[in-house]
Design an enzyme around this catalytic site. Structure first.
Site, PDB file in Angstrom:
ATOM      1  N   HIS A   1       0.845  -1.197   0.000  1.00 29.81           N
ATOM      2  CA  HIS A   1       0.000   0.000   0.000  1.00 29.81           C
ATOM      3  C   HIS A   1       0.884   1.252   0.000  1.00 29.81           C
ATOM      4  CE1 HIS A   1      -4.025  -1.784   1.657  1.00 29.81           C
ATOM      5  NE2 HIS A   1      -3.593  -2.419   0.589  1.00 29.81           N
TER       6      HIS A   1
ATOM      7  N   CYS B   1      -2.288  -0.535   7.538  1.00 31.17           N
ATOM      8  CA  CYS B   1      -1.526   0.718   7.488  1.00 31.17           C
ATOM      9  C   CYS B   1      -1.656   1.486   8.798  1.00 31.17           C
ATOM     10  CB  CYS B   1      -2.002   1.555   6.308  1.00 31.17           C
ATOM     11  SG  CYS B   1      -1.633   0.759   4.731  1.00 31.17           S
TER      12      CYS B   1
ATOM     13  N   CYS C   1      -6.168   1.655   5.884  1.00 27.38           N
ATOM     14  CA  CYS C   1      -6.778   0.402   6.335  1.00 27.38           C
ATOM     15  C   CYS C   1      -6.140   0.010   7.667  1.00 27.38           C
ATOM     16  CB  CYS C   1      -6.590  -0.696   5.286  1.00 27.38           C
ATOM     17  SG  CYS C   1      -4.886  -1.329   5.219  1.00 27.38           S
TER      18      CYS C   1
ATOM     19  N   GLU D   1       0.850   3.853   1.860  1.00 24.38           N
ATOM     20  CA  GLU D   1       1.313   4.264   3.199  1.00 24.38           C
ATOM     21  C   GLU D   1       2.507   3.429   3.652  1.00 24.38           C
ATOM     22  OE1 GLU D   1      -1.761   3.402   2.230  1.00 24.38           O
ATOM     23  OE2 GLU D   1      -3.267   4.089   3.665  1.00 24.38           O
TER      24      GLU D   1
END
Lengths: 147, 147
Positions: free
Chosen positions: A55, A88, A85, A57
């Site tokens: 992801h 993260c 999410c 992040e």
């Protein structure tokens, strides 16, 4: 007029999200800022890398820690186009990041669906910056996917 | 006598945790197994990499997906010596992993402190395999750190 506003840095995160869109990745982008300087830029890369952990992040956290030369992101702010999410948010908790600014809400996978403390208690959160632009990019992406 | 028991694979995860201990990292180890074959081995690497995301589970997920050539870990089992944290549980949810087996409980940072669904609803969980060995290694590590 202040140059380095939340909108300014979110727009930089949006540029990352647009790169993800062009690479056929779910368009989420992030930047990490320290002292008004962008020290990490990343976008979602899960398809290209075949890796659910890639992801925006997560990559930004790794890149920022690498830049700093230490694993804690105190005095840093993450700008990300979509609400983080749980994965993260968990990573952000470990990082002791000072502030998180996100654009679009994520009603399905966002960490705020959890009713307990997920982030570090001292981490500040600002929501909804350039929300329309951030969510429009995601909607456009999934509309194209359904065609 | 069955060779490939949960204890067998947890012992392999413990070997990884011991490597972490020797490298002065919090001693947590993990292996991912598909069809009774270990397809990924990893241990905590957060200090050496200066990266809070470098938990054993995260690295094992990335390595297993790389081995498989796809991002979903269906038909895989993760063996990890310590209960996954929220970050790792979130990553495991995204991975659609079939089963998680963990050794020691983590009363502070374990995902089961959250009262809502964190893992994928279909993921099976087995707890407490070789728990004493797994937790003793952690206790020994932190006892040494306090000296």
């Amino acid at each position: 007029m202040e140059l380095y506003t939340d909108e300014y840095f979110m727009n930089e995160a949006l540029k990352e999200a647009q790169k993800a869109f062009q690479a056929d990745e779910v368009p989420v982008g992030a930047v990490i800022v320290a002292n008004n300087q962008i020290i990490a830029r990343a976008h979602n890369y899960t398809e290209r890398l075949n890796d659910v952990t890639a992801h925006a992040e997560m990559q930004a956290i790794t890149a920022a820690a690498n830049y700093i030369g230490g694993k804690y992101l105190t005095n840093c702010t993450l700008y990300v186009t979509l609400e983080p999410c749980l994965m993260c948010a968990g990573a952000l908790q470990w990082s002791h990041i000072t502030k998180i600014v996100y654009g679009a809400h994520d009603d399905k996978k966002g960490y705020s669906k959890i009713n307990q403390h997920v982030l570090h208690p001292k981490t500040l959160v600002t929501k909804g910056i350039l929300e329309d632009n951030c969510s429009r990019l995601l909607k456009d992406f999934f509309a194209l996917k359904r065609k």
